[in-house]
Design a protein around this motif. Structure first.
Motif, PDB file in Angstrom:
ATOM      1  N   MET A 113      -6.337  -6.177  18.113  1.00 45.90           N
ATOM      2  CA  MET A 113      -5.853  -7.545  17.953  1.00 45.90           C
ATOM      3  C   MET A 113      -6.414  -8.134  16.668  1.00 45.90           C
ATOM      4  O   MET A 113      -7.355  -7.601  16.070  1.00 45.90           O
ATOM      5  CB  MET A 113      -6.280  -8.415  19.136  1.00 45.90           C
ATOM      6  N   SER A 114      -5.829  -9.249  16.267  1.00 50.46           N
ATOM      7  CA  SER A 114      -6.292  -9.981  15.094  1.00 50.46           C
ATOM      8  C   SER A 114      -6.665 -11.398  15.502  1.00 50.46           C
ATOM      9  O   SER A 114      -6.443 -11.814  16.652  1.00 50.46           O
ATOM     10  CB  SER A 114      -5.195 -10.025  14.030  1.00 50.46           C
ATOM     11  N   ALA A 115      -7.203 -12.150  14.554  1.00 46.65           N
ATOM     12  CA  ALA A 115      -7.580 -13.536  14.824  1.00 46.65           C
ATOM     13  C   ALA A 115      -6.389 -14.355  15.300  1.00 46.65           C
ATOM     14  O   ALA A 115      -6.538 -15.292  16.091  1.00 46.65           O
ATOM     15  CB  ALA A 115      -8.181 -14.159  13.570  1.00 46.65           C
ATOM     16  N   ALA A 116      -5.181 -14.008  14.842  1.00 40.76           N
ATOM     17  CA  ALA A 116      -3.982 -14.752  15.222  1.00 40.76           C
ATOM     18  C   ALA A 116      -3.673 -14.643  16.706  1.00 40.76           C
ATOM     19  O   ALA A 116      -2.946 -15.475  17.254  1.00 40.76           O
ATOM     20  CB  ALA A 116      -2.789 -14.257  14.401  1.00 40.76           C
ATOM     21  N   ASP A 117      -4.234 -13.632  17.374  1.00 43.84           N
ATOM     22  CA  ASP A 117      -3.986 -13.431  18.803  1.00 43.84           C
ATOM     23  C   ASP A 117      -4.909 -14.265  19.691  1.00 43.84           C
ATOM     24  O   ASP A 117      -4.673 -14.383  20.892  1.00 43.84           O
ATOM     25  CB  ASP A 117      -4.160 -11.952  19.170  1.00 43.84           C
ATOM     26  N   GLY A 160     -10.905 -16.657  11.103  1.00 44.54           N
ATOM     27  CA  GLY A 160      -9.532 -17.056  10.825  1.00 44.54           C
ATOM     28  C   GLY A 160      -8.745 -17.419  12.058  1.00 44.54           C
ATOM     29  O   GLY A 160      -7.508 -17.438  12.044  1.00 44.54           O
ATOM     30  N   VAL A 161      -9.455 -17.748  13.160  1.00 44.44           N
ATOM     31  CA  VAL A 161      -8.789 -18.210  14.378  1.00 44.44           C
ATOM     32  C   VAL A 161      -8.377 -19.666  14.157  1.00 44.44           C
ATOM     33  O   VAL A 161      -9.208 -20.498  13.784  1.00 44.44           O
ATOM     34  CB  VAL A 161      -9.725 -18.099  15.600  1.00 44.44           C
ATOM     35  N   THR A 162      -7.110 -19.974  14.396  1.00 46.79           N
ATOM     36  CA  THR A 162      -6.609 -21.329  14.109  1.00 46.79           C
ATOM     37  C   THR A 162      -6.081 -22.052  15.345  1.00 46.79           C
ATOM     38  O   THR A 162      -5.635 -23.196  15.239  1.00 46.79           O
ATOM     39  CB  THR A 162      -5.483 -21.266  13.064  1.00 46.79           C
ATOM     40  N   LYS A 163      -6.138 -21.398  16.499  1.00 43.90           N
ATOM     41  CA  LYS A 163      -5.603 -22.007  17.721  1.00 43.90           C
ATOM     42  C   LYS A 163      -6.711 -22.205  18.752  1.00 43.90           C
ATOM     43  O   LYS A 163      -7.609 -21.388  18.876  1.00 43.90           O
ATOM     44  CB  LYS A 163      -4.517 -21.111  18.333  1.00 43.90           C
ATOM     45  N   ARG A 212      -5.728 -15.540  25.215  1.00 45.28           N
ATOM     46  CA  ARG A 212      -6.683 -14.492  24.845  1.00 45.28           C
ATOM     47  C   ARG A 212      -7.964 -15.146  24.351  1.00 45.28           C
ATOM     48  O   ARG A 212      -7.933 -16.004  23.466  1.00 45.28           O
ATOM     49  CB  ARG A 212      -6.112 -13.566  23.770  1.00 45.28           C
ATOM     50  N   ALA A 213      -9.079 -14.710  24.905  1.00 46.72           N
ATOM     51  CA  ALA A 213     -10.376 -15.311  24.589  1.00 46.72           C
ATOM     52  C   ALA A 213     -11.308 -14.307  23.942  1.00 46.72           C
ATOM     53  O   ALA A 213     -11.333 -13.127  24.312  1.00 46.72           O
ATOM     54  CB  ALA A 213     -11.019 -15.859  25.857  1.00 46.72           C
TER      55      ALA A 213
END
Length: 323
Positions: free
Chosen positions: A69-73, A100-103, A134-135
């Motif tokens: 997974m990536s930060a976007a997930d 880079g997590v934005t959510k 996803r945490a």
């Protein structure tokens, strides 16, 4: 109905290693004394320019890679730590930004050595309620900066390190033969506040202080609380000790680990033991041990695994999950 499933794990230990022999040069102790009483052989020490967020990011990146997974997930970041970079903001906010997590939210949890169990429980609750998908749950500590290096009763026990897991909410019918977190148990007894604490703080002294501990009281309580919480979590999941495939306890002291395994009737070869490699890294020990289990192929699909810890406060807890 949702259930939280572990998708990936990762850990990080600082490059610098301090052996028991190294410690014997700065405090009245010896390799034999430490090994016999604690099982610890070495601990890792963060570099001067290394901070808790650095350790947390390193472990998180490895957990994300393992989960593919990536930060976007990710839409939830929870960091368990006793040694945040600053009084505020939460170190999790810096970790979120660097990854880079934005959510979604990012916040710290402080329950000392039980911190990862508390953080994972919080993440599981939010995933089950549909508040996140996803945490990223992290335990990261730099205890070397809150130790009295002249106190051999504490300084020999701790080290620096981090571990992380990725949890994902999946559809579930609630059966205990499905993968994921089955039950969580948490507890606190503030009457034991002064049995394991740091003699500093913003409001009391204006400085970080050092770890102080009533060793025998901590030992007795740790064995009792950790074993009892696992039993309670198994019962809540409608499972028994015979169903348990792996015990992953807080890595504080080999004698505590062995006594918890004995009380639960788990054979030593089914108890994850990594304390010799990194000492007590507080909130990081459970994810460090989980990563070790995955790396060495110990956990098999369908295995019932119990995570448990006890820390200052006293705080304690257990999580039963199916791998």
């Amino acid at each position: 109905m949702y259930r939280s499933v572990v998708r990936g794990v990762g850990s990080y230990l600082p490059e610098k290693i301090m052996t028991n022999d190294d410690l014997s040069q700065i405090v009245d102790t010896s390799d034999e004394w430490i090994r016999k009483r604690t099982g610890i052989e070495r601990r890792h020490i963060a570099a001067d320019d290394e901070f808790t967020n650095d350790l947390a990011v390193a472990a998180a990146e490895r957990a994300l890679a393992a989960a593919d997974m990536s930060a976007a997930d990710i839409d939830l970041v929870i960091l368990a730590t006793t040694t945040p970079d600053n009084t505020f903001p939460a170190t999790a906010a810096k970790v979120q930004a660097r990854l880079g997590v934005t959510k979604g939210p990012a916040f710290d949890v402080q329950a000392v050595c039980s911190g990862f169990i508390f953080a994972m429980t919080q993440a599981d609750n939010m995933l089950r309620l549909g508040q996140a998908k996803r945490a990223l749950v992290i335990g990261a500590e730099i205890y070397s900066r809150i130790l009295d290096w002249e106190d051999r009763s504490t300084c020999v026990l701790f080290g620096d390190g981090s571990g992380a897991i990725v949890l994902e909410a999946v559809d579930s019918e609630g059966a205990n033969n499905e993968r994921g977190v089955l039950t969580t148990i948490l507890g606190t007894d503030g009457a034991n506040y002064d049995k394991l604490y740091v003699d500093g703080g913003v409001a009391t002294s204006g400085n970080a202080g050092c770890v102080r501990m009533a060793g025998q009281d901590v030992f007795r309580q740790a064995v009792a609380r950790m074993s009892e919480s696992v039993e309670e979590a198994l019962e809540k999941a409608e499972l028994t000790k015979d169903d348990l495939d792996w015990l992953v306890p807080h890595q504080a002291n080999i004698r505590i680990i062995e006594q918890v395994g004995k009380k639960l009737g788990v054979s030593r070869d089914k108890v994850m033991i990594t304390v010799q490699e990194h000492a007590n890294t507080s909130a990081a020990t459970v994810p460090l041990a989980m990563t070790h289990g995955v790396k060495h192929g110990h956990f098999k699909e369908g295995d019932v695994i119990a995570l448990t810890a006890m820390g200052g406060g006293f705080t304690w807890g257990a999580i039963v999950l199916r791998w």
